[in-house]
Design an enzyme around this catalytic site. Structure first.
Site, PDB file in Angstrom:
ATOM      1  N   ASP A   1      -5.026  -0.979 -10.599  1.00  0.00           N
ATOM      2  CA  ASP A   1      -6.532  -1.377 -10.811  1.00  0.00           C
ATOM      3  C   ASP A   1      -6.833  -2.097 -12.075  1.00  0.00           C
ATOM      4  OD1 ASP A   1      -6.478  -0.378  -8.337  1.00  0.00           O
ATOM      5  OD2 ASP A   1      -7.585   1.212  -8.857  1.00  0.00           O
TER       6      ASP A   1
ATOM      7  N   GLU B   1       0.898  -1.142   0.015  1.00  0.00           N
ATOM      8  CA  GLU B   1       0.047   0.099  -0.129  1.00  0.00           C
ATOM      9  C   GLU B   1       0.649   1.150   0.062  1.00  0.00           C
ATOM     10  OE1 GLU B   1      -3.087   0.132  -1.159  1.00  0.00           O
ATOM     11  OE2 GLU B   1      -3.622  -1.015   0.332  1.00  0.00           O
TER      12      GLU B   1
END
Ligand code: ADP
Ligand code: MG
Length: 383
Positions: A170, A33
């Protein structure tokens, strides 16, 4: 449950023709992250929530797209220059535009969309929408783009046409996902590697705080600046590094006294998180869930204490997970200051864990979090 039979029948009724059908998954990011813009590693996987598209060519001199979930239809005979007020269609027009830019002009078509990926829950419903259209156009009209080009086209749609500056992860994941696998993506080189993720009798459970604190985007920009400042400082100190990817723990420790405390903490988190992605990928490959889970908790602790992008809602969800039997690991997922946590949970404990989390969360915040139970899914494909 959305099915090919349903979407096909709906299409035939609407457009009088049998369509080709495609779908692309939503995604999770298992670990890694705030590493993407630091040229580091991320580890997404596709999930079994999908955006479906039925498509065919048409003799008409315009294209029409129906979004079943919004009960809206959008028709056009030339590509709008600017984003339209029908928000969802911009993701698709953006894909067409990015393909045009690469010299491929699409014939007219009719399409319908239906998706079971919740919107705004951190599962990237928008990337799935772009990815499924990129795949559908490429296959149906035989455009010859590689899968990495499709991911870049999908990202360009979101960056340049919708106007949201997001990374490649994504769309990359929605296109490249493989059932029972996670993908470790190197955000510097875009090289990637599949790692087995045989969940067997485990599930991925996502708890959604349904909140987004206002400081999310300003803090995000601030973190990017802090990481750049840490890199600048290390260069001033005589190191030749382009990003935090080029910094290892020993370099950071050696320069600790020369670095601002805050910058040191930010850099430390990023360097440790990159290392965790590597260790996590090895642990899941051997289905060592306890070890894999410990890295999820480690990631959360770093995001909370060193990177400081968590919030009390996310921390509570992770704290409750930590004390629940049957949870291997949990962490906040996404940029932070709201959104979801991702939890790796034994299947036979899922119900119990959900009840426990719902009760504890409601007791503190007065509302229950939403939750989603997922397993892995395949990337964009014809069905
Ligand atoms: P997420 O985190 O889920 O990607 P975004 O705000 O980035 O959330 O994207 C959500 C947008 O994607 C929606 O507002 C809509 O425009 C589009 N979208 C998502 N799902 C669908 C769908 N089923 N049909 C049409 N558009 C959709
Ligand atoms: Mg999105």
């Amino acid at each position: 449950m959305i099915s090919k039979a349903w979407i096909s029948a709906f299409y035939e009724k609407e457009f009088g023709k049998k369509p080709s059908c495609f779908r692309a998954p939503g995604r999770i990011n298992l670990i890694g992250e705030h590493t993407d813009y630091n040229q580091g590693f991320v580890m997404p996987a596709g999930i079994d929530f999908y955006c479906y598209v039925a498509i065919s060519d048409t003799q008409a001199h315009s294209s029409s797209i129906i979004a079943c979930d919004y009960q809206e239809k959008f028709s056009f005979n030339s590509l709008p220059e600017k984003p339209t007020s029908t928000h969802w269609v911009n993701y698709i027009l953006g894909v067409i535009k990015a393909m045009n830019k690469r010299g491929k002009v699409l014939p007219f078509f009719n399409a319908i969309i239906q998706s079971d990926i919740p919107v705004g829950a951190g599962l990237s419903s928008s990337a799935a929408l772009e990815s499924v259209f990129a795949k559908a156009f490429n296959t149906f009209f035989n455009l010859g783009f590689s899968s990495m080009e499709l991911a870049l086209i999908a990202r360009e749609a979101e960056n340049d046409f919708v106007g949201l500056q997001c990374g490649i992860m994504d769309m990359f994941a929605s296109i490249h996902a493989k059932e029972n696998h996670a993908i470790r993506l190197d955000c510097r080189s875009l090289e990637y590697e599949y790692f087995p993720l045989e969940l067997a009798d485990n599930k991925i459970v996502l708890f959604d705080t349904c909140i987004k604190h206002e400081l999310a985007s300003s803090e995000y920009n601030q973190r990017r600046k802090e990481c750049e400042a840490a890199v600048s400082r290390l260069n001033q100190l005589g190191h030749r590094v382009e990003s935090l990817r080029g910094v290892d723990v020993s370099m950071l420790h050696a320069e600790k006294s020369q670095l601002d405390t805050l910058l040191y903490k930010r850099a430390k988190y990023v360097i440790e998180e990159n290392a965790r992605v590597d260790k996590f990928s090895k642990a899941i490959s051997t289905s060592d869930w306890a070890t894999a889970g410990s890295y999820l908790y480690g990631s959360h602790d770093g995001l909370k204490n060193d990177y400081e992008v968590s919030c009390k809602e996310l921390d509570l969800l992770v704290d409750v997970a930590r004390e629940s039997e049957g949870v291997w690991g949990a962490r906040m997922m996404g940029g932070g200051f709201g959104g979801c946590t991702i939890n790796l949970v034994k299947e036979d404990k899922v119900e119990e864990v959900i009840e426990h989390v719902k009760t504890s969360y409601s007791d503190t915040f007065g509302v229950a979090p939403k939750y989603y139970i997922a397993t892995t899914g395949n990337g964009a494909c014809e069905i």
